[in-house]
Design a protein around this motif. Structure first.
Motif: not given
Length: 566
Positions: A324-327, A405-413, A418-422, A429-433
């Protein structure tokens, strides 16, 4: 075949033909061809219609090395050709229906559709295409505008003057396996250009070196990749007609919550189905096998019912740049630009990239045309590409999924939450970057492995070699391997004990074999066995090796898969 021989001899004493052009595009995918087409259009508007634009394609024919899930947002092609429908653009079907299937391990499944379907998975207004046919259609239009398209020419090296890119060198042909020129040896040519467009697709061997050399990824997240495995099936006519235009995405089995990924079924014309399964290469299991997961996915009753009584037609695999964008690396420099998958133009939240690839080519072309008109192709002049991107619909879309995509590296749930918050925070999401680790660093030691292989055999569970045959992969046998193990002893001395030689698992084409009973046998045999002729050019090995010990480079031009109708 041994892995320990030189890849290519670019002998200093060999005289090479030099071909000067205004712009050279490396790769005849949707991004590269869109760039060439728009560039010719823009130059003609400036009275420079005679400018030389050359597209180099490593596949034997345009379209042979292009693989995609092939549900396309028409926004990109409409920007390039406003009358695309009337001009015969190849469409398999309009999207008629879409849904998400949650597959359960025991065979059950839950369908989510209509108002309950996540907005990013809704495909109303999109079209199902064969990307093979799309790029062939685009190549014809490019040639009609005066673009030269050279298929079967693999760009093997970047030509530099200091840190300025001045073109590329194509791969030598006729080098024997032992590194010596054969009777039919033909040296590669030096293509010199005012601007070089890198449109190699994901993990391009030239773009990778360029990014490293010029630190184009400084301050960015590392790139993140998924490997997608795909088949085309012919199914009974009644079922094919009922599924034409349907888009089905799946999550759950066989990955469950152990990694990022899912499957898809797309209804094509002519009673054919496109089936595929994608898995993130940051999956921690050292026995990760994208092909085995694909077979397990097909065996689920909800999937098996679609292909029962059908016939497997084609097979393929490729990596997908999902970071994604940050990569995304810096997109331009002195004498060059990066477009399409090579620059990370893919929206993983929407599972879409074709339209973004085309839009990147258009944006780059407009910047190149302006730079050529000024006689200045420096980074400062070509920065109009990034300036245009920052104002574009492509930037707006990628910004909305910047942390997905980065949010899922912390685990599926954690990723789902985070995707819902995004979805309600415009992509924050829960974290700015969010930051995440490079794929190859996430592999755990062999004793932690839990993934199991399915039983292969029969028409619905083909093994890798059977599937590779369906890819049409062909390479000149007597050439140096294009898959290079940098430190062969590392495979024997460390990788066996630490990771169990994961290359024998993660390659979806059975390129790597480890048939040795112990270290002594491995040393006697020279280590890993590389069946380079099987390679489908997916680049998984270049991404997933935990030591970054494997390097994928281009084989002789024309070698590789033949992704017809895919």
């Amino acid at each position: 075949m041994s892995a320990f021989q030189p890849v290519n001899l670019n002998l200093a004493s060999v005289e090479r033909e030099e071909l000067p052009v205004d712009v050279v595009v490396v790769g005849a995918g949707p991004a590269g061809l869109a760039c060439a087409i728009r560039l010719k259009q823009a130059l003609a508007e400036r009275g420079r219609g005679d400018a030389a634009v050359l597209v180099l394609e490593k596949g034997e024919e345009v379209g042979y090395h292009v693989l995609s899930g092939a549900v396309m947002d028409p926004r990109g092609i409409a920007a390039l050709f406003p009358g695309w429908r009337a001009e015969g653009f190849p469409i398999e079907s309009e999207v008629k229906d879409d849904c998400l299937e949650v597959l359960r391990p025991g065979g059950g499944h839950l369908r989510i559709a209509g108002a309950f379907l996540p907005p990013n998975l809704k495909n109303h207004g999109n079209v199902i295409v064969s990307l093979h046919h799309v790029v062939r259609w685009m190549a014809q239009r490019a040639e009609a505008l005066g673009v030269d398209v050279y298929a079967g020419f693999a760009a093997a090296g970047v030509l530099y003057e200091g840190d300025r890119v001045v073109g590329v060198q194509t791969r030598d042909a006729g080098i024997a396996r032992d590194g010596r020129p054969r009777a039919q040896f033909e040296p590669g040519m030096n293509v010199r250009a005012k601007v070089t467009v890198f449109a190699e697709g994901p993990r391009g061997n030239l773009a990778k070196g360029l990014i490293r050399r010029l630190q184009l990824d400084l301050g960015r997240n590392p790139p993140s990749y998924e490997t997608g495995v795909k088949e085309i099936w012919s199914v009974p006519a009644e079922r094919g007609a009922a599924l034409a235009g349907h888009v089905i995405h799946t999550i759950g089995h066989p990955l469950g919550t152990t990694g990022y990924g899912g499957g898809f079924v797309y209804g094509l014309s002519g009673s054919r189905l496109c089936l595929g399964h994608v898995v993130g290469l940051d999956h921690p299991d050292p026995r990760l096998d994208p092909h085995a997961l694909f077979v397990q996915w097909k065996e689920h009753p909800a999937i098996r019912t679609w292909i029962e009584g059908g016939e497997l037609l084609r097979y393929g695999a490729k990596t997908i740049p999902g970071g994604g964008y940050f990569s995304m690396p810096r997109r331009e420099g002195d004498g060059f630009v990066l477009v399409g998958d090579a620059a990370g133009f893919l929206d993983m939240a929407r599972l879409k990239g074709i339209h973004l690839a085309i839009e990147s080519g258009i944006l780059a072309a407009d910047a190149i045309a302006g730079a050529l008109a000024k006689g200045d192709t420096s980074e400062a002049s070509l920065r109009a590409y990034t300036d245009g991107f920052e104002r574009s619909p492509a930037k707006k879309e990628l910004w909305r999924s910047r942390n997905f995509r980065a949010a899922f590296q912390a685990g599926f749930f954690a990723g789902v939450l985070d995707a819902a918050v995004q979805a309600v925070t415009g992509g924050r999401g829960l974290v700015a970057r969010r930051r995440f680790a490079a794929d190859h660093t996430t592999t755990r030691k062999i004793e932690t492995s839990t993934l199991q292989k399915p039983a292969f055999g029969g028409p619905y569970a083909a093994d890798k070699l059977t599937d590779v045959y369906r890819s049409g992969a062909v390479h000149e046998e007597d050439q140096p391997p294009h898959l290079v193990v940098r430190e062969p002893d590392l495979c024997i001395a460390r990788c066996t004990a630490e990771y169990g030689n994961p290359c024998q698992h993660f390659c979806p084409a059975a390129v790597y074999e480890w048939p040795h009973a112990d270290e002594r046998a491995a040393r006697a045999a020279g280590g890993v066995v590389i069946n380079a002729a099987n390679c489908v050019h997916c680049k998984t090995c270049d991404v997933a090796d935990p030591y970054e010990n494997i390097e994928w480079v281009v084989p002789e031009g024309g070698g590789g898969p033949k992704y017809v109708d895919m």
